[in-house]
Design a protein around this motif. Structure first.
Motif, short mmCIF file in Angstrom:
data_model
loop_
_atom_site.label_atom_id
_atom_site.label_comp_id
_atom_site.label_asym_id
_atom_site.label_seq_id
_atom_site.Cartn_x
_atom_site.Cartn_y
_atom_site.Cartn_z
N ALA A 485 -21.75 4.36 -16.92
CA ALA A 485 -21.30 5.05 -18.05
C ALA A 485 -21.60 3.91 -19.41
CB ALA A 485 -19.74 5.26 -18.18
N VAL A 486 -21.38 2.53 -19.27
CA VAL A 486 -21.58 1.65 -20.26
C VAL A 486 -23.12 1.22 -20.29
CG1 VAL A 486 -20.82 -0.71 -21.14
CG2 VAL A 486 -19.18 0.85 -19.76
N SER A 487 -23.62 1.01 -19.51
CA SER A 487 -25.28 0.58 -19.58
C SER A 487 -25.95 0.98 -20.58
CB SER A 487 -25.72 0.71 -18.14
OG SER A 487 -25.33 0.02 -17.17
N PRO A 488 -25.86 2.31 -21.00
CA PRO A 488 -26.73 2.79 -22.10
C PRO A 488 -26.26 2.32 -23.40
CG PRO A 488 -25.89 4.63 -20.65
CD PRO A 488 -25.21 3.32 -20.19
N PHE A 489 -25.06 1.69 -23.80
CA PHE A 489 -24.66 1.18 -24.80
C PHE A 489 -24.95 -0.25 -24.94
CE2 PHE A 489 -21.76 4.67 -23.77
CZ PHE A 489 -21.95 5.47 -24.77
N LEU A 490 -25.33 -0.97 -23.72
CA LEU A 490 -25.43 -2.49 -23.84
C LEU A 490 -26.45 -2.72 -24.67
CD1 LEU A 490 -24.46 -3.34 -20.26
CD2 LEU A 490 -22.94 -3.44 -22.30
N SER A 491 -27.57 -2.04 -24.68
CA SER A 491 -28.81 -2.50 -25.50
C SER A 491 -28.66 -2.18 -26.75
CB SER A 491 -30.06 -1.98 -24.90
OG SER A 491 -29.89 -0.41 -25.00
N GLN A 492 -27.91 -1.08 -27.05
CA GLN A 492 -27.63 -0.87 -28.53
C GLN A 492 -26.75 -1.91 -29.18
OE1 GLN A 492 -26.25 3.19 -29.38
NE2 GLN A 492 -26.88 3.71 -27.25
N ARG A 493 -25.92 -2.53 -28.34
CA ARG A 493 -24.87 -3.66 -28.84
C ARG A 493 -25.70 -4.53 -29.10
NH1 ARG A 493 -19.51 -4.11 -29.37
NH2 ARG A 493 -18.83 -6.31 -29.53
N ASP A 494 -26.55 -4.97 -28.22
CA ASP A 494 -27.27 -6.25 -28.29
C ASP A 494 -28.11 -6.06 -29.62
OD1 ASP A 494 -26.31 -7.38 -25.92
OD2 ASP A 494 -28.11 -6.75 -24.70
N ASP A 495 -28.95 -4.93 -29.72
CA ASP A 495 -29.71 -4.80 -31.02
C ASP A 495 -28.79 -4.91 -32.32
OD1 ASP A 495 -31.65 -4.31 -29.52
OD2 ASP A 495 -31.79 -2.29 -29.46
N LEU A 496 -27.49 -4.31 -32.12
CA LEU A 496 -26.67 -4.53 -33.36
C LEU A 496 -26.32 -5.84 -33.73
CD1 LEU A 496 -24.51 -1.27 -32.99
CD2 LEU A 496 -26.27 -1.62 -34.87
N MET A 497 -25.97 -6.55 -32.50
CA MET A 497 -25.42 -7.89 -32.73
C MET A 497 -26.41 -8.80 -33.25
SD MET A 497 -22.40 -8.20 -32.01
CE MET A 497 -22.25 -10.17 -31.75
N GLN A 498 -27.94 -8.48 -32.95
CA GLN A 498 -28.77 -9.27 -33.42
C GLN A 498 -29.19 -8.96 -34.91
OE1 GLN A 498 -32.71 -8.47 -31.22
NE2 GLN A 498 -33.71 -9.95 -32.61
N HIS A 499 -28.92 -7.51 -35.12
CA HIS A 499 -29.01 -7.11 -36.63
C HIS A 499 -27.98 -7.83 -37.54
CE1 HIS A 499 -31.39 -3.23 -35.43
NE2 HIS A 499 -32.15 -4.21 -35.41
N ARG A 500 -26.83 -7.94 -36.86
CA ARG A 500 -25.71 -8.72 -37.96
C ARG A 500 -26.09 -10.12 -38.18
NH1 ARG A 500 -19.56 -8.51 -35.75
NH2 ARG A 500 -20.35 -9.80 -34.10
N GLN A 501 -26.64 -10.91 -37.14
CA GLN A 501 -26.97 -12.06 -37.29
C GLN A 501 -27.96 -12.24 -38.25
OE1 GLN A 501 -27.87 -13.62 -33.36
NE2 GLN A 501 -25.72 -13.60 -32.36
N THR A 502 -28.96 -11.36 -38.22
CA THR A 502 -30.02 -11.38 -39.23
C THR A 502 -29.32 -11.28 -40.56
OG1 THR A 502 -31.54 -10.71 -37.52
CG2 THR A 502 -32.26 -10.67 -39.77
N ALA A 503 -28.85 -10.21 -40.76
CA ALA A 503 -28.14 -9.91 -42.05
C ALA A 503 -27.34 -11.11 -42.48
CB ALA A 503 -27.23 -8.69 -41.81
N ALA A 504 -26.56 -11.54 -41.77
CA ALA A 504 -25.70 -12.75 -42.16
C ALA A 504 -26.49 -13.94 -42.53
CB ALA A 504 -24.65 -13.07 -41.07
N ALA A 505 -27.51 -14.38 -41.67
CA ALA A 505 -28.67 -15.39 -42.25
C ALA A 505 -29.02 -15.05 -43.46
CB ALA A 505 -29.58 -15.70 -41.20
N THR A 506 -29.64 -13.73 -43.61
CA THR A 506 -30.21 -13.57 -45.08
C THR A 506 -29.36 -13.43 -46.30
OG1 THR A 506 -31.78 -11.74 -43.79
CG2 THR A 506 -31.59 -11.50 -46.16
#
Length: 706
Positions: A485-506
């Motif tokens: 049930a959770v596996s489909p969301f893990l890749s999405q969460r990883d992408d969002l975390m990466q986007h958040r880090q990128t936005a914070a650095a920018t």
């Protein structure tokens, strides 16, 4: 903190319409925009729980009123408003009233410096040694960095005084310590000294010290300040050349700093400020969207895995049991490590006590069993009883160690002679047998407890291993149940975390870049200000040969002084003039010979004459004037001067202000503190303090009503 308007009295002007206010604001702003100087817009006192504010602007505009009246009852903080303005502009002290010290932490003054809005802040409590200045207005959302400017020394180019004087065209001016001596040393002019021509406090109006006659050096300096403002001081050309040279050096250094900062920013390839601000805004938007997406994703994960709630509960309980069992195991192991050495210590003590008892049996120095005279077997071992030896009946004063009874030695006890609190010698005994029995009992208890701990440790280790295995199995069960049930969301969460880090650095890079641009702007503003000051000084130097005659300036001040007193209907007006030492005269004698009410009017006319002539001639006056209690001794308050209370109309004072500000004085600013101003100036009242709790505002510190 503006008082509500009261209905105008008969004959009083009605409130201006919004259109009239807008037209008036436009006219004033246009008149002031071309002049150097300072305009007071707002005073804000930052308190512990709230702020206290007085606004000197025309309604719905950022333009200073030409006349602002602070009205109200006695002891409500009216004079404190003017004193706080002077403090923010560099005065040494602020009002020390108890309610202010309790409630206020800092004072902020919004001013226009040659048309540019700035905010000056100083701490309240102990007089601060520095002020913090920033461009902009009070209440702005994005606040530029504050620039720290020391109060002393006034001649420091980084001081608050130098900044304010630069907007009056007086930065770098030096005053002679002894004006009559050509080789006299000099002191830099400070804005605090310039305030002598900007602020007429209550106590200066009638105390025969208008020109600081009680302080000779201060009096000499006041005359120099007036001469400097009107540009008629001695050696002006030489002084201007020195100031130009100093400004050229500072301008060169400021340009170098600006160029260095600009080159550094160019090397970073940051782009323009607008581009960086757009990047910052986009990064903030992306960061906010990512946070919202993560929160939404977490909600979806929780919703998709609700079926595993029972498993999670069991896993949580198992984890708690495993932690408790492990903690109990660690506790028992710690106790065992501590009790084993203790048991060994007790066993060693038993060995020592046993050896002590046996040694005393073997090495007893005296064993008397029969009487040496008759050889009769003694019933007991000889000993000391009631101060006598039981064998020879000799008197014994203090028993010694050698006289210890043999019977006590044989049973393993020892006695020692000690002095009691009453001085009588007694025997202290140490019973080895009793101590040996007690030690053996304690050793048995410790041994039993250690054996119990050792036996319990085996069970606890097994329980801890079982609890750990159970927790691991339940964790695998939760993962297995929720993985699909959770596996489909893990890749999405990883992408969002990466986007958040990128936005914070920018965002961090953009904010750093904006700080660099702010630094560049401050340096650019310094260069612009120095260039303007240098241009003005060069213009003054070119016209130095056409320097106005001091006598002509004094003559114009003298005529205006007499004209003002005439318009106020000063009684028996005769021979009113200002002499070359700036001393005002009335009826041919110094003002000090006038009555208290007369001195009030003379002082007001004197300060207004200097202010008006300075403004009309484009001299280096800051362009604002503060007057405290113009009705002093004229009908308001305690001591009234009967010669003036009836013949002088206070309304004439305000009429003169309005007439002058409407034409030759357009763009100047006057602030007045008055207990009871006439109805004709109702529209000029910016605040009215009531000193009544049921009619706010009570006073400057509104919530101090007792």
């Amino acid at each position: 903190m503006r008082a509500p308007k009261e209905p105008a009295a008969n004959g009083a002007p009605q409130a201006m319409s919004i259109k009239d206010q807008a037209d008036s604001a436009s006219d004033i702003k246009q008149a002031a925009s071309s002049r150097q100087g300072i305009r007071v817009l707002r005073l804000r006192l930052k308190g512990v729980d709230r702020d206290y504010e007085v606004d000197f602007r025309i309604s719905k505009s950022d333009v200073a009123r030409s006349v602002s009246v602070i009205a109200g009852a006695f002891s409500t903080g009216k004079s404190s408003v003017l004193e706080f303005i002077a403090y923010c502009l560099g005065a040494s002290h602020h009002p020390q009233h108890p309610e202010i010290l309790r409630k206020v932490r800092s004072a902020l003054l919004e001013v226009e410096l040659s048309g540019q809005p700035h905010v000056i802040e100083r701490a309240v409590g102990e007089p601060s040694t520095a002020a913090f200045v920033r461009p902009g207005r009070l209440g702005e959302i994005e606040i530029p960095p504050m620039e720290k400017r020391p109060i002393k020394p006034a001649g420091d180019p980084a001081s608050l005084s130098s900044l304010l004087l630069s907007y009056c065209g007086l930065e770098g001016v030096e005053l002679k310590e002894a004006p009559t001596q050509p080789e006299s040393g000099t002191d830099p002019l400070s804005f605090r000294e310039l305030q002598w021509l900007c602020f007429m406090p209550n106590e200066r109006l009638d105390d025969k010290n208008l020109l600081f006659e009680s302080a000779h050096m201060k009096k000499l300096k006041l005359r120099q300040v007036v001469d400097v403002v009107f540009g008629v001081h001695d050696d002006k050309a030489v002084e201007l050349g020195s100031r130009i040279k100093e400004l050229e050096t500072r301008l060169s250094r400021a340009r170098s700093d600006y160029a260095t900062t600009q080159a550094f920013i160019d090397e970073q390839e940051l782009g323009t400020r607008i581009e960086v601000e757009l990047i910052r805004d986009e990064a903030e938007r992306a960061s906010a969207e990512t946070e919202r997406a993560l929160a939404n994703l977490d909600s979806q994960v929780r919703a998709a895995s609700t079926f595993a709630t029972d498993l999670r509960t069991r896993h949580r309980d198992a984890s708690r049991r495993a932690q408790q069992t492990a903690a109990l195991l660690r506790d028992r192991e710690t106790q065992l490590r501590r009790f084993v050495p203790l048991r060994a210590q007790y066993a060693d003590d038993i060995t020592k006590l046993t050896m002590l008892a046996e040694a005393r049996m073997l090495f007893d120095p005296l064993q008397v069993k029969v009487c040496p005279a008759c050889l009769t077997t003694l019933r007991g071992a000889p000993h000391i009883a009631d101060g006598q030896c039981t064998l020879c009946t000799s008197e014994i004063t203090a028993p010694t160690a050698e006289q210890t009874p043999a019977s006590e030695t044989r049973n393993g006890s020892t006695s020692a002679t000690v002095a009691g609190s009453d001085g009588i010698m007694t025997e202290a005994k140490f019973d080895v047998s009793s101590e040996l029995r007690a030690t053996k009992a304690r050793l048995a208890e410790i041994t039993q407890y250690v054996e119990e701990l050792d036996a319990e440790l085996g069970r606890l280790r097994v329980a801890a291993e079982e609890a750990e295995v159970e927790e691991a199995e339940l964790a695998r069960a939760v993962d297995s149940a929720t993985n699909e049930a959770v596996s489909p969301f893990l890749s999405q969460r990883d992408d969002l975390m990466q986007h958040r880090q990128t936005a914070a650095a920018t965002l961090e890079r953009a904010r750093t870049a904006i700080k660099m641009f702010d630094s560049l702007d401050r340096r650019g503003a310094t260069v612009t200000r120095l260039e303007a000051s240098l241009k003005a000084l060069r213009g003054e130097l070119e016209q130095a040969t056409m320097q106005p005659d001091r006598n002509d300036v004094i003559h114009r001040i003298s005529e205006r002084y007499a004209s003002i007193l005439t318009s106020w209907r000063y009684p028996k007006l005769e021979q009113a003039f200002v002499d070359t030492n700036l001393v005002p005269h009335m009826r041919g004698v110094s003002y000090t010979h006038a009555s208290s009410g007369g001195r009030t009017l003379i002082s007001l006319a004197w300060i207004l004459a200097i202010f008006e002539i300075a403004w009309e001639t484009g001299s280096a006056h800051p362009g604002f004037l503060m007057i405290d209690s113009p009705q002093k001794n004229l009908g308001q308050g305690g001591d009234r001067d009967a010669d003036f209370a009836d013949s002088v109309a206070v309304a004439d004072f305000y009429k003169h202000l309005h007439d002058w500000l409407a034409s030759p004085g357009a763009g100047a600013q006057i602030l007045v503190v008055d207990n009871a101003p006439p109805a004709s100036v109702e529209n000029d009242i910016v605040v009215r303090f009531s000193r009544r709790a049921d009619q706010p505002p009570y006073g400057l510190i509104e919530d101090e009503v007792s």
